[in-house]
Motif scaffolding. Sequence first.
Motif, PDB file in Angstrom:
ATOM      1  N   LYS A 197      -4.207   5.118 -12.671  1.00 19.75           N
ATOM      2  CA  LYS A 197      -3.445   3.972 -12.165  1.00 19.75           C
ATOM      3  C   LYS A 197      -1.953   4.219 -12.338  1.00 19.75           C
ATOM      4  CE  LYS A 197      -6.978   1.425 -11.267  1.00 19.75           C
ATOM      5  NZ  LYS A 197      -7.217   1.066  -9.874  1.00 19.75           N
ATOM      6  N   PRO A 198      -1.244   4.568 -11.261  1.00 21.00           N
ATOM      7  CA  PRO A 198       0.211   4.662 -11.381  1.00 21.00           C
ATOM      8  C   PRO A 198       0.802   3.253 -11.515  1.00 21.00           C
ATOM      9  CG  PRO A 198      -0.615   5.758  -9.396  1.00 21.00           C
ATOM     10  CD  PRO A 198      -1.731   4.938  -9.936  1.00 21.00           C
ATOM     11  N   VAL A 199       1.552   3.048 -12.572  1.00 19.04           N
ATOM     12  CA  VAL A 199       2.182   1.742 -12.784  1.00 19.04           C
ATOM     13  C   VAL A 199       3.413   1.660 -11.893  1.00 19.04           C
ATOM     14  CG1 VAL A 199       3.260   0.228 -14.490  1.00 19.04           C
ATOM     15  CG2 VAL A 199       1.342   1.703 -15.148  1.00 19.04           C
ATOM     16  N   ALA A 200       3.443   0.630 -11.005  1.00 17.61           N
ATOM     17  CA  ALA A 200       4.517   0.592 -10.012  1.00 17.61           C
ATOM     18  C   ALA A 200       5.014  -0.834  -9.799  1.00 17.61           C
ATOM     19  CB  ALA A 200       4.022   1.173  -8.698  1.00 17.61           C
ATOM     20  N   ALA A 201       6.240  -0.941  -9.321  1.00 20.89           N
ATOM     21  CA  ALA A 201       6.885  -2.242  -9.147  1.00 20.89           C
ATOM     22  C   ALA A 201       6.234  -3.031  -8.015  1.00 20.89           C
ATOM     23  CB  ALA A 201       8.362  -2.045  -8.852  1.00 20.89           C
ATOM     24  N   ALA A 202       5.742  -4.233  -8.344  1.00 23.44           N
ATOM     25  CA  ALA A 202       5.072  -5.077  -7.355  1.00 23.44           C
ATOM     26  C   ALA A 202       6.035  -5.478  -6.233  1.00 23.44           C
ATOM     27  CB  ALA A 202       4.498  -6.309  -8.027  1.00 23.44           C
ATOM     28  N   ASP A 203       7.291  -5.809  -6.603  1.00 19.68           N
ATOM     29  CA  ASP A 203       8.223  -6.299  -5.582  1.00 19.68           C
ATOM     30  C   ASP A 203       8.507  -5.241  -4.515  1.00 19.68           C
ATOM     31  OD1 ASP A 203      11.036  -4.999  -6.548  1.00 19.68           O
ATOM     32  OD2 ASP A 203       9.785  -5.534  -8.256  1.00 19.68           O
ATOM     33  N   TYR A 204       8.463  -3.958  -4.915  1.00 24.71           N
ATOM     34  CA  TYR A 204       8.732  -2.886  -3.949  1.00 24.71           C
ATOM     35  C   TYR A 204       7.488  -2.524  -3.142  1.00 24.71           C
ATOM     36  CZ  TYR A 204      10.068   1.653  -2.064  1.00 24.71           C
ATOM     37  OH  TYR A 204      10.326   2.693  -1.215  1.00 24.71           O
ATOM     38  N   PHE A 205       6.384  -2.298  -3.833  1.00 29.06           N
ATOM     39  CA  PHE A 205       5.208  -1.760  -3.136  1.00 29.06           C
ATOM     40  C   PHE A 205       4.362  -2.809  -2.427  1.00 29.06           C
ATOM     41  CE2 PHE A 205       6.213   1.770  -5.914  1.00 29.06           C
ATOM     42  CZ  PHE A 205       6.069   2.832  -5.041  1.00 29.06           C
ATOM     43  N   LEU A 206       4.511  -4.073  -2.823  1.00 28.86           N
ATOM     44  CA  LEU A 206       3.713  -5.105  -2.168  1.00 28.86           C
ATOM     45  C   LEU A 206       4.548  -5.892  -1.166  1.00 28.86           C
ATOM     46  CD1 LEU A 206       1.626  -6.364  -5.226  1.00 28.86           C
ATOM     47  CD2 LEU A 206       1.237  -4.397  -3.750  1.00 28.86           C
ATOM     48  N   SER A 207       5.680  -5.323  -0.750  1.00 30.91           N
ATOM     49  CA  SER A 207       6.616  -6.078   0.088  1.00 30.91           C
ATOM     50  C   SER A 207       6.120  -6.282   1.518  1.00 30.91           C
ATOM     51  CB  SER A 207       7.981  -5.394   0.092  1.00 30.91           C
ATOM     52  OG  SER A 207       7.840  -4.072   0.567  1.00 30.91           O
ATOM     53  N   SER A 208       5.248  -5.415   2.021  1.00 26.94           N
ATOM     54  CA  SER A 208       4.695  -5.640   3.362  1.00 26.94           C
ATOM     55  C   SER A 208       3.194  -5.399   3.300  1.00 26.94           C
ATOM     56  CB  SER A 208       5.351  -4.714   4.376  1.00 26.94           C
ATOM     57  OG  SER A 208       4.783  -3.433   4.281  1.00 26.94           O
ATOM     58  N   PRO A 209       2.430  -6.029   4.197  1.00 24.46           N
ATOM     59  CA  PRO A 209       0.965  -5.919   4.110  1.00 24.46           C
ATOM     60  C   PRO A 209       0.458  -4.483   4.203  1.00 24.46           C
ATOM     61  CG  PRO A 209       1.606  -7.598   5.706  1.00 24.46           C
ATOM     62  CD  PRO A 209       2.860  -6.933   5.275  1.00 24.46           C
ATOM     63  N   LEU A 210       1.046  -3.690   5.099  1.00 27.32           N
ATOM     64  CA  LEU A 210       0.581  -2.319   5.269  1.00 27.32           C
ATOM     65  C   LEU A 210       0.874  -1.480   4.023  1.00 27.32           C
ATOM     66  CD1 LEU A 210      -0.719  -0.439   7.417  1.00 27.32           C
ATOM     67  CD2 LEU A 210       1.593   0.348   7.915  1.00 27.32           C
ATOM     68  N   LYS A 211       2.119  -1.624   3.533  1.00 28.10           N
ATOM     69  CA  LYS A 211       2.532  -0.900   2.343  1.00 28.10           C
ATOM     70  C   LYS A 211       1.635  -1.287   1.163  1.00 28.10           C
ATOM     71  CE  LYS A 211       7.238   0.075   0.731  1.00 28.10           C
ATOM     72  NZ  LYS A 211       8.565  -0.571   0.811  1.00 28.10           N
ATOM     73  N   ALA A 212       1.351  -2.588   1.065  1.00 28.99           N
ATOM     74  CA  ALA A 212       0.537  -3.087  -0.038  1.00 28.99           C
ATOM     75  C   ALA A 212      -0.879  -2.513   0.036  1.00 28.99           C
ATOM     76  CB  ALA A 212       0.499  -4.610  -0.006  1.00 28.99           C
ATOM     77  N   TRP A 213      -1.446  -2.496   1.246  1.00 32.86           N
ATOM     78  CA  TRP A 213      -2.795  -1.957   1.402  1.00 32.86           C
ATOM     79  C   TRP A 213      -2.830  -0.494   0.973  1.00 32.86           C
ATOM     80  CZ3 TRP A 213      -4.460   2.131   4.478  1.00 32.86           C
ATOM     81  CH2 TRP A 213      -5.851   2.337   4.478  1.00 32.86           C
ATOM     82  N   PHE A 214      -1.834   0.259   1.453  1.00 32.17           N
ATOM     83  CA  PHE A 214      -1.785   1.685   1.138  1.00 32.17           C
ATOM     84  C   PHE A 214      -1.582   1.905  -0.362  1.00 32.17           C
ATOM     85  CE2 PHE A 214       0.306   5.855   0.925  1.00 32.17           C
ATOM     86  CZ  PHE A 214      -0.639   6.603   1.606  1.00 32.17           C
ATOM     87  N   ALA A 215      -0.641   1.149  -0.949  1.00 33.88           N
ATOM     88  CA  ALA A 215      -0.324   1.339  -2.367  1.00 33.88           C
ATOM     89  C   ALA A 215      -1.508   0.968  -3.249  1.00 33.88           C
ATOM     90  CB  ALA A 215       0.901   0.513  -2.740  1.00 33.88           C
ATOM     91  N   LEU A 216      -2.166  -0.139  -2.917  1.00 32.88           N
ATOM     92  CA  LEU A 216      -3.239  -0.635  -3.784  1.00 32.88           C
ATOM     93  C   LEU A 216      -4.533   0.151  -3.615  1.00 32.88           C
ATOM     94  CD1 LEU A 216      -2.679  -4.469  -3.433  1.00 32.88           C
ATOM     95  CD2 LEU A 216      -2.346  -3.094  -5.501  1.00 32.88           C
ATOM     96  N   ASN A 217      -4.889   0.459  -2.367  1.00 36.35           N
ATOM     97  CA  ASN A 217      -6.209   1.046  -2.128  1.00 36.35           C
ATOM     98  C   ASN A 217      -6.210   2.564  -2.046  1.00 36.35           C
ATOM     99  OD1 ASN A 217      -7.718  -1.456  -1.894  1.00 36.35           O
ATOM    100  ND2 ASN A 217      -6.403  -1.779  -0.124  1.00 36.35           N
ATOM    101  N   ILE A 218      -5.155   3.139  -1.500  1.00 35.50           N
ATOM    102  CA  ILE A 218      -5.149   4.594  -1.337  1.00 35.50           C
ATOM    103  C   ILE A 218      -4.452   5.268  -2.514  1.00 35.50           C
ATOM    104  CG2 ILE A 218      -4.577   6.508   0.188  1.00 35.50           C
ATOM    105  CD1 ILE A 218      -6.648   4.503   1.311  1.00 35.50           C
ATOM    106  N   VAL A 219      -3.201   4.878  -2.765  1.00 32.35           N
ATOM    107  CA  VAL A 219      -2.503   5.453  -3.921  1.00 32.35           C
ATOM    108  C   VAL A 219      -3.149   4.928  -5.202  1.00 32.35           C
ATOM    109  CG1 VAL A 219      -0.270   5.782  -5.032  1.00 32.35           C
ATOM    110  CG2 VAL A 219      -0.387   5.563  -2.561  1.00 32.35           C
ATOM    111  N   GLY A 220      -3.586   3.673  -5.165  1.00 32.47           N
ATOM    112  CA  GLY A 220      -4.284   3.087  -6.318  1.00 32.47           C
ATOM    113  C   GLY A 220      -3.360   2.609  -7.412  1.00 32.47           C
TER     114      GLY A 220
END
Lengths: 313, 219
Positions: B72-95
């Motif tokens: 689990k890479p610990v990452a800033a929610a405000d940056y990575f969850l800022s758009s739906p596509l980015k959020a999907w990729f960050a949460l499900n693919i990058v994890g």
Amino acid sequence: MSVFCVGPTVLWSLVGLYGILVAATAIHFFLKKTRPDSNFREIGLRIRSWWVMVSIFTLAMLLSRNVSLFFFAFISFLALKEYLSIIPTRRADRRVLFWAYLAIPFQYYWAGSGWYGMFIIFIPVYVFLFLPLCMVIIGETRNFLRSAGTLHWGLMTMVFSISHVAYLLVLPQSGNPGSGGAGLLLFLVFLTQSNDVSQFLWGKSFGKRKIVPSVSPNKTLEGFIGGVGTTTVFAVLLSGLLTPFSFPIAIVAGILISTAGFVGDVTISAIKRDIGIKDSGNLLPGHGGILDRIDSLTYTAPLFFHFTYYLYY
Amino acid sequence: MDIKKITNRLLRFIFYRLIVRLVVLIVLGLNVRHRNRLPTTGPAILLANHNSHLDTMVLITLLSSRLLNRIKPVAAADYFLSSPLKAWFALNIVGILPIKRQKDTPDEDLLAPCYLSLEEGNILVFFPEGSRGEPEHLKAFKGGIAKLAERYPAVPITPVLLHGLGKVLPKGEKLLVPFFCDVFVGEPLYGFKDRKSFMAQLEERMAELSQEGVFPPWE
């Protein structure tokens, strides 16, 4: 018609190459058994890397001409990448470096299509003039000359020089009816690499007088002369099989390859010493990086190419 | 397990084991030292300096694929969850494990998701510099890592020094430029006395690692 894209002479030479590897592996094994107190680890690693390199090389040679071209383009890419990773570079030049990498597919395309005029001026003229233009547009002037100079030196040695090996493959069969361009390529690459090994072995066994102490303290006059002698003998022995060379021409080719190989080796050594590193990378266990392996080829490839081109094409 | 989860796991596997691996192998080229010091099981913390989005990718490809779903890479929610596509990729693919950077209430613990994740036996990838910042310059470490170390003294913290990835893909750039990159893995840190000595020890380990290589200037 054979299933491979090379003639029988090249095929037999490749078999001979494996014979040498088997012999080297056997000698190493024997030495390790009889002299357990000596350290042969480095040599063992080196021989193992040789197996990998020779296997990839023969596979590329046997599959097709295009695979061989791609193989040498990839070597240029690895070498340029290694070079750009060890020298100082500027942040502002990121895009310029990208263009420099892009010169590789073009250069090998010119080689593959046999467009000699373009092949011979693309990097020395067009890329040479284009990259500083990109740098001017970006507008960073600090260390401008250092950056333009080092980048061009890298492209000339790692891409332009090495691509001469590939161009041997597209030379017309008429210049070397027996074995064609593949024969010349094998002659050049085998002699360049075996010259490195024989200079090393002669130097280890009989080396006393340092030849370029300030650049490469391990290089000796005895190693150099032994290497020239051995390589010239090999050149004469192989010339009948792989090249159109007559006896005196084969002697000159042997001296040319061994001397140029030595110069290429110490030139890369000078750069490494300048930067303050021992090996250029760790891609090839026992050898170091890819530059440590192809350093001699950056000198032998263009010189041997033009020597042959002038005399036979 | 529902079909969506299985698809995401499959995509994640393809992403790391195929795409990232190929890019790392061909475009980049890694010089990894002391690979044997990397954790082989969770819970654990991988700690690295941060220069590029590639940092996480490279670290994950170095660990065994059996651990893939535990990293689990610990990452800033405000940056990575800022758009739906980015959020999907960050949460499900990058994890990623998203954490907030700003407290909503004064006594909110921003690291709470990390505690939970470590207790589940996951491997956290932690960048104590906070953000990618200036490429190839090490910023002072923030204190969050000391807090984790204090709370979980038995969890190994493995420091990793990355060099070169900030040249390949720095902040704000989209074009990959090939360079060989260095990954030097340090001895894992265990136990915890006090924050100050822990941070000093950590910085000393990183400094030791940077002594192992010759890094050409990049201005």
